[in-house]
Design a protein around this motif. Structure first.
Motif, mmCIF file in Angstrom:
data_model
loop_
_atom_site.group_PDB
_atom_site.id
_atom_site.type_symbol
_atom_site.label_atom_id
_atom_site.label_comp_id
_atom_site.label_asym_id
_atom_site.label_seq_id
_atom_site.Cartn_x
_atom_site.Cartn_y
_atom_site.Cartn_z
ATOM 1 N N ARG A 12 -1.312 5.627 -14.958
ATOM 2 C CA ARG A 12 -1.000 6.913 -14.336
ATOM 3 C C ARG A 12 -0.163 7.790 -15.272
ATOM 4 O O ARG A 12 -0.384 9.007 -15.378
ATOM 5 C CB ARG A 12 -0.230 6.693 -13.026
ATOM 6 N N LYS B 25 0.831 -1.202 0.000
ATOM 7 C CA LYS B 25 0.000 0.000 0.000
ATOM 8 C C LYS B 25 0.867 1.255 0.000
ATOM 9 O O LYS B 25 0.594 2.235 -0.703
ATOM 10 C CB LYS B 25 -0.915 -0.007 1.223
ATOM 11 N N TYR C 68 -0.989 11.345 -17.092
ATOM 12 C CA TYR C 68 -0.107 12.505 -16.937
ATOM 13 C C TYR C 68 0.220 13.118 -18.303
ATOM 14 O O TYR C 68 0.206 14.341 -18.480
ATOM 15 C CB TYR C 68 1.179 12.081 -16.222
ATOM 16 N N TRP D 253 -8.605 10.073 -16.123
ATOM 17 C CA TRP D 253 -8.373 8.684 -15.746
ATOM 18 C C TRP D 253 -9.097 7.727 -16.701
ATOM 19 O O TRP D 253 -8.549 6.684 -17.087
ATOM 20 C CB TRP D 253 -8.822 8.458 -14.306
ATOM 21 N N TRP E 82 -1.056 -0.461 -13.504
ATOM 22 C CA TRP E 82 -1.613 0.741 -12.880
ATOM 23 C C TRP E 82 -0.710 1.950 -13.124
ATOM 24 O O TRP E 82 -1.191 3.046 -13.434
ATOM 25 C CB TRP E 82 -1.785 0.484 -11.387
ATOM 26 N N LEU E 83 0.615 1.756 -12.994
ATOM 27 C CA LEU E 83 1.555 2.865 -13.182
ATOM 28 C C LEU E 83 1.516 3.377 -14.621
ATOM 29 O O LEU E 83 1.561 4.593 -14.855
ATOM 30 C CB LEU E 83 2.969 2.411 -12.826
ATOM 31 N N ARG F 87 2.607 1.921 -3.441
ATOM 32 C CA ARG F 87 1.608 2.421 -4.406
ATOM 33 C C ARG F 87 1.276 3.887 -4.119
ATOM 34 O O ARG F 87 1.158 4.692 -5.049
ATOM 35 C CB ARG F 87 0.355 1.555 -4.331
ATOM 36 N N GLN F 88 1.157 4.228 -2.832
ATOM 37 C CA GLN F 88 0.868 5.609 -2.460
ATOM 38 C C GLN F 88 2.020 6.526 -2.843
ATOM 39 O O GLN F 88 1.802 7.657 -3.306
ATOM 40 C CB GLN F 88 0.602 5.701 -0.951
ATOM 41 N N LYS G 234 1.840 7.125 -6.469
ATOM 42 C CA LYS G 234 0.710 8.008 -6.753
ATOM 43 C C LYS G 234 1.094 9.468 -6.568
ATOM 44 O O LYS G 234 0.739 10.332 -7.368
ATOM 45 C CB LYS G 234 -0.468 7.636 -5.843
ATOM 46 N N THR H 231 3.437 10.623 -9.399
ATOM 47 C CA THR H 231 2.811 10.779 -10.722
ATOM 48 C C THR H 231 1.573 11.668 -10.691
ATOM 49 O O THR H 231 0.733 11.582 -11.596
ATOM 50 C CB THR H 231 2.437 9.395 -11.289
ATOM 51 N N LYS H 232 1.448 12.496 -9.679
ATOM 52 C CA LYS H 232 0.315 13.418 -9.648
ATOM 53 C C LYS H 232 0.302 14.246 -10.925
ATOM 54 O O LYS H 232 1.330 14.784 -11.347
ATOM 55 C CB LYS H 232 0.420 14.342 -8.435
ATOM 56 N N ARG H 233 -0.860 14.356 -11.528
ATOM 57 C CA ARG H 233 -0.919 14.972 -12.854
ATOM 58 C C ARG H 233 -0.698 16.491 -12.849
ATOM 59 O O ARG H 233 -0.515 17.091 -13.907
ATOM 60 C CB ARG H 233 -2.242 14.632 -13.547
#
Length: 462
Positions: free
Chosen positions: A387, A332, A391, A427, A383-384, A335-336, A339, A342-344
Motif C-alpha cells: 500500500r 478485518k 502511495y 497496485w 500488504w501494508l 485492515r480496513q 486501507k 493509506t488511500k492513494r
C-alpha cells in the motif's frame, strides 16, 4: 445512636448476601462508622483539597471537548482560581446543580453502521464527578466481583480473556453471550440509588449522584429530561454502571455460574448447549424483571467461544488447550482502517501518514498482544508495504520525477527510464520486482513505517 443501630441492621442484612458484602461491611464500619465517630464522611473526602486537586489534574490530563457552557479544559484552572470557594460552598450546602450534558453521536466501531450516543458534561461537572469517583472507587472495589473487569483499577480486557481461557480449559466450552440493548440509556435511576444505598449512608453523596443522573441532555439545542440512563462520557458513569450490574454479578455468583463481565458485556460459561439455553432464559428474565434493563434477544445467543467474539477476541484450540486470538471481525476492521489511512489520493506527507499508522497500530498491537497472531501480522506487514509503495508511486506522478527518484534508489539510468515509463496500474506496480528492490522493507522502515512484526515481538517479550 440511631446511626449505629442503622449500621448494625444493614451490616447484618448484607452479611447474609455474600462474602463480598461481608468484606465491605467491615471496611465500611471502620472507615465511616463508630470507630471514627463519623468524623470523616464521604462528603469530607470528596471536598478534601487534595482530592479536588487530584480530580482537576485528572480532568486536565484526559482533555476532552467542552460541554454546553463552552468552557475548555485549558480554561478550567483560571475559573477555579477565581471561583473555588464558591464552588466548594455550593457543593457542601447542596445548592450545586450540574448542567445538562451535550449529546453527541459517534459511529459504532463494529462496522455495522449506526451510532453510539455519548454525553459530554461540562469540565466543571467532570471535575466534580471525578472527585466523587476517586472516593467511591476504593469503597466499591471491596465489593465488586472478581469476575468483573471493565473500568476497574489494575484490571482490563486482557485479564478478562485470561479468565475466559481458564474456563474453557476447565471444560466450560459453551458460552451464553448476553447483549444488553442500549444499557447506558436504560439504567433505572431509582434502582441505581437503591443499589448505592446498600453500601452508602451518606445522603449528601446520594443526592449529588441523583443530580448528575437527572441533569438532562442538550440535543441539537433542545433540552431533554433524563428520566433514565447514565450518559456515557462522564468520569462517574463507568463506576455507576459497575455498581448497577454488580447486582447481576451477585446473582450469577449465588447461582454458581462461571462468568466474565466487562462493563455491559457479559459472557456466562457452561458445559452444554442445553444448559446454556436454560441459563440464557433465566438470566434474561432476571435482567428484565429485576434490573429493568432490556436484553437484545436477536444478539444474545449460546455458542462456542471459538466462533463467537468477546472484547474483540475469539478462541483457538491446540493440543495444549484454548488460546486467544483477534477475532476475524477485528482483523478485518484493522485492515480496513489501514486501507483508509493509506488511500492513494489522501495527499498527505509520508511522515504524517507513518505517524498515523504508528499511533493506530501500536495501541492495537498492545491490546491484542496476548493473542496468537504472528502469521496475520506478517501478512498485514506485507500488504501494508505494498500500500505504501503504491502511495509513493502515485506521489511521484510524472515520469521525470519517477526517473529521478528511481536513480536515487540505485537503479541504472536505462532501467530507471524504462520503469518510469510503465503504464501498469498503481497496485500492480507496487508489487513489481523493481519497486520491491528499490523501496525495500528496510528502506520503508528507515523512512518511518512501522514494522508490526518487530513491535509485536517486542511487546510480547516484555
Amino acid at each position: 445512636m440511631r446511626q449505629s443501630q442503622k449500621t448494625e441492621i444493614q451490616a447484618g442484612r448484607l452479611s447474609r448476601i455474600d462474602l463480598e458484602n461481608q468484606k465491605y461491611t467491615r471496611v465500611r464500619s471502620t472507615n465511616f462508622g463508630e470507630n471514627k465517630g463519623m468524623s470523616v464522611t464521604i462528603q469530607d473526602e470528596v471536598l478534601d483539597r487534595n482530592n479536588l486537586n487530584k480530580a482537576y489534574l485528572r480532568v486536565k490530563s484526559n482533555r476532552g471537548a467542552a460541554g454546553i457552557d463552552e468552557m475548555t479544559v485549558d480554561e478550567l484552572f483560571q475559573y477555579l482560581r477565581e471561583n473555588k470557594e464558591e464552588l466548594t460552598t455550593s457543593l457542601r450546602e447542596g445548592s450545586y446543580k450540574p448542567l445538562p450534558v451535550k449529546r453527541v453521536e459517534i459511529p459504532k466501531l463494529n462496522g455495522g453502521g449506526g451510532t453510539r450516543k455519548l454525553g459530554i458534561p461540562t469540565v466543571i461537572d467532570r471535575m466534580v464527578q471525578q472527585a466523587v469517583a476517586q472516593v467511591l472507587t476504593p469503597i466499591f472495589e471491596e465489593i465488586f466481583s472478581e469476575n468483573s473487569f471493565g473500568f476497574r483499577p489494575n484490571r482490563g480486557a486482557q485479564d478478562a480473556i485470561d479468565k475466559v481461557i481458564s474456563y474453557y480449559n476447565q471444560g466450560y466450552k459453551r458460552v451464553v453471550d448476553l447483549d444488553l440493548k442500549s444499557y447506558f440509556d436504560n439504567v433505572n435511576h431509582d434502582l441505581m440509588i437503591k443499589y448505592l444505598q446498600q453500601y452508602i449512608d451518606d445522603e449528601w453523596t446520594l443526592k449529588l449522584i441523583r443530580k448528575f443522573l437527572t441533569s438532562g441532555i442538550l440535543d441539537n439545542g433542545l433540552f431533554v429530561k433524563s428520566e433514565k440512563g447514565t450518559p456515557q462520557g462522564g468520569p462517574l458513569s463507568p463506576l455507576l454502571a459497575n455498581i448497577y450490574l454488580n447486582e447481576l454479578d451477585k446473582e450469577l455468583t449465588k447461582r454458581g455460574h462461571r462468568f466474565v463481565r466487562y462493563a455491559d458485556d457479559c459472557n456466562i460459561y457452561v458445559k452444554s448447549q442445553r444448559a446454556g439455553e436454560r441459563v440464557m432464559r433465566s438470566i434474561t428474565k432476571f435482567l428484565e424483571k429485576q434490573l429493568k434493563v432490556k436484553v437484545n434477544t436477536d444478539k444474545t445467543r449460546v455458542g462456542s467461544p471459538i466462533k463467537l467474539k468477546f472484547l474483540g477476541f475469539s478462541l483457538g484450540v491446540d493440543n495444549k488447550g484454548g488460546y486467544a486470538r483477534p477475532s476475524k471481525e477485528s482483523q478485518k476492521r484493522v485492515r480496513q482502517a489501514l486501507k483508509m489511512t493509506t488511500k492513494r489520493n489522501r495527499g498527505i506527507s509520508l511522515n504524517d501518514m507513518f505517524k498515523e499508522i504508528y499511533q493506530k497500530m501500536r495501541g492495537w498491537l498492545q491490546y491484542y498482544s496476548i493473542g496468537r497472531m504472528t502469521t496475520f501480522i506478517r501478512r498485514l506487514d506485507q500488504w501494508l508495504r505494498s500500500r505504501i509503495r503504491q502511495y509513493i508511486w502515485k506521489q511521484w506522478k510524472k515520469p521525470k520525477t519517477r526517473f529521478v527518484n528511481l536513480k536515487k534508489l540505485g537503479l541504472s539510468q536505462q532501467d530507471a527510464y524504462t520503469f518510469a515509463m510503465t503504464r501498469k496500474g498503481y497496485w500492480r506496480t507496487a508489487h513489481s520486482k523493481t519497486l520491491t528492490y528499490t523501496l525495500t522493507n528496510r528502506k520503508l522502515e528507515q523512512l518511518g513505517l512501522i514494522n508490526m512484526s518487530k513491535v509485536l515481538q517486542s511487546i510480547q517479550s516484555d
